[in-house]
Each structure stands twice: as C-alpha cells, then as structure tokens.
Design a protein around this motif. Structure first.
Motif, PDB file in Angstrom:
ATOM      1  N   SER A   1       0.815  -1.202   0.000  1.00 18.22           N
ATOM      2  CA  SER A   1       0.000   0.000   0.000  1.00 18.22           C
ATOM      3  C   SER A   1       0.858   1.265   0.000  1.00 18.22           C
ATOM      4  O   SER A   1       2.079   1.219  -0.191  1.00 18.22           O
ATOM      5  CB  SER A   1      -0.999   0.007   1.165  1.00 18.22           C
ATOM      6  OG  SER A   1      -2.045   0.917   0.892  1.00 18.22           O
ATOM      7  N   CYS A   2       0.178   2.388   0.201  1.00 18.99           N
ATOM      8  CA  CYS A   2       0.808   3.705   0.116  1.00 18.99           C
ATOM      9  C   CYS A   2      -0.097   4.685   0.852  1.00 18.99           C
ATOM     10  O   CYS A   2      -1.321   4.611   0.720  1.00 18.99           O
ATOM     11  CB  CYS A   2       0.967   4.103  -1.356  1.00 18.99           C
ATOM     12  SG  CYS A   2       1.589   5.786  -1.615  1.00 18.99           S
TER      13      CYS A   2
ATOM     14  N   TYR B   1      -4.627   1.302  -3.459  1.00 18.51           N
ATOM     15  CA  TYR B   1      -5.018   1.112  -2.061  1.00 18.51           C
ATOM     16  C   TYR B   1      -6.329   0.339  -1.931  1.00 18.51           C
ATOM     17  O   TYR B   1      -6.624  -0.241  -0.880  1.00 18.51           O
ATOM     18  CB  TYR B   1      -5.118   2.453  -1.346  1.00 18.51           C
ATOM     19  CG  TYR B   1      -6.305   3.295  -1.765  1.00 18.51           C
ATOM     20  CD1 TYR B   1      -7.489   3.252  -1.047  1.00 18.51           C
ATOM     21  CD2 TYR B   1      -6.240   4.115  -2.887  1.00 18.51           C
ATOM     22  CE1 TYR B   1      -8.587   4.008  -1.436  1.00 18.51           C
ATOM     23  CE2 TYR B   1      -7.321   4.867  -3.271  1.00 18.51           C
ATOM     24  CZ  TYR B   1      -8.497   4.821  -2.549  1.00 18.51           C
ATOM     25  OH  TYR B   1      -9.577   5.558  -2.946  1.00 18.51           O
TER      26      TYR B   1
ATOM     27  N   TRP C   1      -0.167   1.776   4.872  1.00 16.42           N
ATOM     28  CA  TRP C   1       1.143   1.284   4.424  1.00 16.42           C
ATOM     29  C   TRP C   1       1.700   0.336   5.476  1.00 16.42           C
ATOM     30  O   TRP C   1       1.745   0.646   6.667  1.00 16.42           O
ATOM     31  CB  TRP C   1       2.101   2.455   4.230  1.00 16.42           C
ATOM     32  CG  TRP C   1       3.462   2.076   3.705  1.00 16.42           C
ATOM     33  CD1 TRP C   1       3.792   1.882   2.397  1.00 16.42           C
ATOM     34  CD2 TRP C   1       4.673   1.875   4.455  1.00 16.42           C
ATOM     35  NE1 TRP C   1       5.137   1.566   2.280  1.00 16.42           N
ATOM     36  CE2 TRP C   1       5.692   1.549   3.534  1.00 16.42           C
ATOM     37  CE3 TRP C   1       4.982   1.925   5.807  1.00 16.42           C
ATOM     38  CZ2 TRP C   1       7.002   1.292   3.932  1.00 16.42           C
ATOM     39  CZ3 TRP C   1       6.283   1.667   6.210  1.00 16.42           C
ATOM     40  CH2 TRP C   1       7.283   1.351   5.273  1.00 16.42           C
TER      41      TRP C   1
END
Length: 357
Positions: free
Chosen positions: A111-112, A122, A129
C-alpha cells in the motif's frame, strides 16, 4: 475456480456473474484464500471469512474486506520453485534499465499513504502502508542469490522509501553482508521520501536507477488535480541529489489529466528540459474504477464513446473541454522530441557508459 486481483476486488458482483467463476478473493489473499480452502474441505460455512465472494443458491454473496495482514514477515517468500524460473531468466531481455543478467522482482511493503486521484492501488492493498522488516527483506535477497543466482533485482513496491530508517537499514544490511546485487525501483518512488543521505546509501548498496513519479511539471495539476503534494523545489532537489549520488534517474509523467491546458503542458516541457534526467516515460490519463479520476470522468462525460474498454495499449480514452485525443497524441510526440533534443548528448554518453559497464 477462484480468482483474485484488482478487477475482482473492485467489481466482485460483476466478476461472479461469470458461470466459470465460483469464488473470488478481495484484496490480499494469503489468509482469506487459505481459510476458504479449509472451509471448503471441511464443508464449513463461508460467511465468516473476511474478504471473499461466492455463490449460494444462485445468489452472489460478498464478504467485504476489513482485515489486512499487519506483520508481513509472517508471510512465506513466494514459492518460485513451483514455476520454471529459469525460463524467465534465460529469456534475454533488458528490463527497467538494468542489464541482461539473471533477475527477479521483490515486494517489500504494501500500500501507500498517498491518495493520488488516478491510483486504485489502495483499494486492493488496503488503506494503510505496511512493511516487511529489513531483516526479512535481505533474507529474501540472499535466498534469491543462493537458489536462483540472480544479479539484478526489481523492487516493485508502491512506496518503497516511505520509511527512511527502514530504507537505510535494508541498504546497510546489503552492504554489511557484501551482497553483490544491482537493483532499481521501476514502480516509482515518491520524491517526498528522498534526501541525499538516503540516495547515497541506496547507490552504495547497489541501486542503479531510481524512478520517480512527477506526473506533471505544472504544480497545480500535480498537487491540486492529482494530489501528489510535491513542490517544484523538492523535485529539483531530489534530481540534483540523485545525480550527486551517481544514480540514474527516470521520471514518469501523465499526459491529459482533466484541467491540463496548453499552458500547463508547456510547464511540463520546461521542466523536463531543465531537470537532469536520464530518461522519461509517459502515459495518458487512464481513469481506473474506484478512483477520484474515474468518478470525475463519469460525472462530466469525459470518456470517448466506445473507448472505455478499448483493447489498444496506452491511447487517450478521455477528452475534456481543454483537449481532444488528437491534442494528447500531439503533446506526447512533442514531449519526447523536446526531451531528446534537450538531453541528446547525455543520453548518448549514458548509453556508451552502460555498454562498457
């Protein structure tokens, strides 16, 4: 038949309408898929399994995804022995700016924290994250070196360098254990996460090229429309520091975000001519379902008729009052022409140095 991935995650009901599909996994599947198999074998109910879809009495049932794996170190390394790994390594193709030697890819985090308007990542990888420990990452690199004799590594994270301390720890362990590896970041890094210290130790550990996602030379498009949150000054600083560190630097740009005008496009041209880059790549703005960009394009009827599911690769599929398809194709040609014209001698020198590397 069970499927997973970004399409079933975003369109679970539509996916299960297929007569050929029995089950689907939403988002990451290590725990959900294992539990699904156990329950099928034991003839147990499926309603308590997080993040799956299935058919029950001709009805489609979706269990929403709510649980994500926090300790990624618990997940075993990918079972590369189960595929003919040599087939891929014997196929001599130069990928992502490295060489022709034995290679593999690795994902060290999921993720981010950013929410770029065009990105659907996402939705599949979760809102938070999460990362593997530096020890776990380096153990996999050692495993790849020992069992598959790799010399090149693609780090495919969505935001590898988000945690500076972890990034430095990984690099320090590679250096300390004298692991001879040439690596890069083809999925892109966020310029917000990079400074000279980080870039220098990345280079020392074997990093050859970094890719950064700039997206636009117009700060309004980049920050207000896309939501990158990166200033022109920070981009310039990162590029200068990457060059100081001796890293090759590649930049990604998007052509045709809603709101892009000739004036804003010309700011992108000015930027790529000014920055000391080794290479660039463009993509046309592509609205993916579930993103802010997709919702905006549907709301304003920006999709070109009959192009929503066009089978051709990387062609403009939206038009706005500021541009049509022909405008975007023209802009892409101008983009590469101006970059090559501005960096011709640097590109030739880089190619010569790579040949003799």
């Amino acid at each position: 038949i069970t499927v997973g991935g970004i399409y079933p995650t975003i369109f679970p009901e539509l996916t299960l309408k297929s007569e050929y599909i029995d089950y689907l996994i939403i988002g990451e599947g290590e725990e959900s898929f294992a539990q699904l198999i156990k329950n099928i074998i034991n003839n147990s109910p499926l309603n308590n399994i997080d993040g799956i879809g299935y058919k029950q009495n001709k009805n489609i049932v979706i269990n929403p995804k709510s649980i994500f794996i926090n300790n990624l170190d618990e997940i075993p390394f990918p079972d590369r022995e189960s595929i003919n790994f040599n087939f891929y390594n014997n196929y001599k193709m130069k990928l992502y700016g490295l060489g022709f030697k034995r290679k593999a890819s690795i994902i060290t985090s999921r993720s981010c924290p950013n929410r770029c308007s065009f990105c659907s990542m996402y939705l599949s990888h979760g809102p938070k994250w999460r990362s593997r420990s530096a020890e776990n990452v380096v153990d996999e690199i050692l495993y790849l070196k020992k069992h598959f004799l790799i010399d090149e590594l693609f780090v495919m994270d969505d935001n590898f360098s988000f945690d500076k301390n972890r990034t430095i720890q990984i690099c320090e362990k590679i250096i300390k254990q004298n692991i001879k590896i040439k690596w890069n970041t083809p999925n892109g890094l966020s310029a917000k996460t990079l400074d000279l210290e980080t870039l220098q130790i990345m280079k020392k550990s074997g990093c050859h090229r970094i890719c950064i996602a700039i997206e636009s030379g117009d700060s309004y498009i980049r920050n207000k429309i896309i939501g990158k949150g990166i200033s022109d000054e920070k981009i310039k600083e990162v590029v200068e520091n990457a060059n100081k560190a001796g890293l090759s630097i590649f930049a990604y740009y998007i052509i045709g975000m809603p709101g892009e005008t000739e004036e804003s496009f010309n700011k992108t041209i000015s930027q790529i001519k000014e920055l000391k880059l080794n290479g660039v790549a463009t993509s046309f703005a592509t609205p993916l379902a579930g993103t802010k960009l997709f919702d905006e394009c549907v709301k304003n009827n920006y999709f070109i008729k009959n192009e929503l599911c066009d089978s051709k690769f990387n062609i403009p599929i939206i038009e706005t009052p500021d541009f049509n398809r022909a405008d975007l194709i023209r802009r892409e040609k101008i983009f590469y022409f101006e970059f090559l014209k501005a960096h011709f001698f640097k590109i030739i020198i880089d190619a010569f140095l790579k040949k003799n590397d």
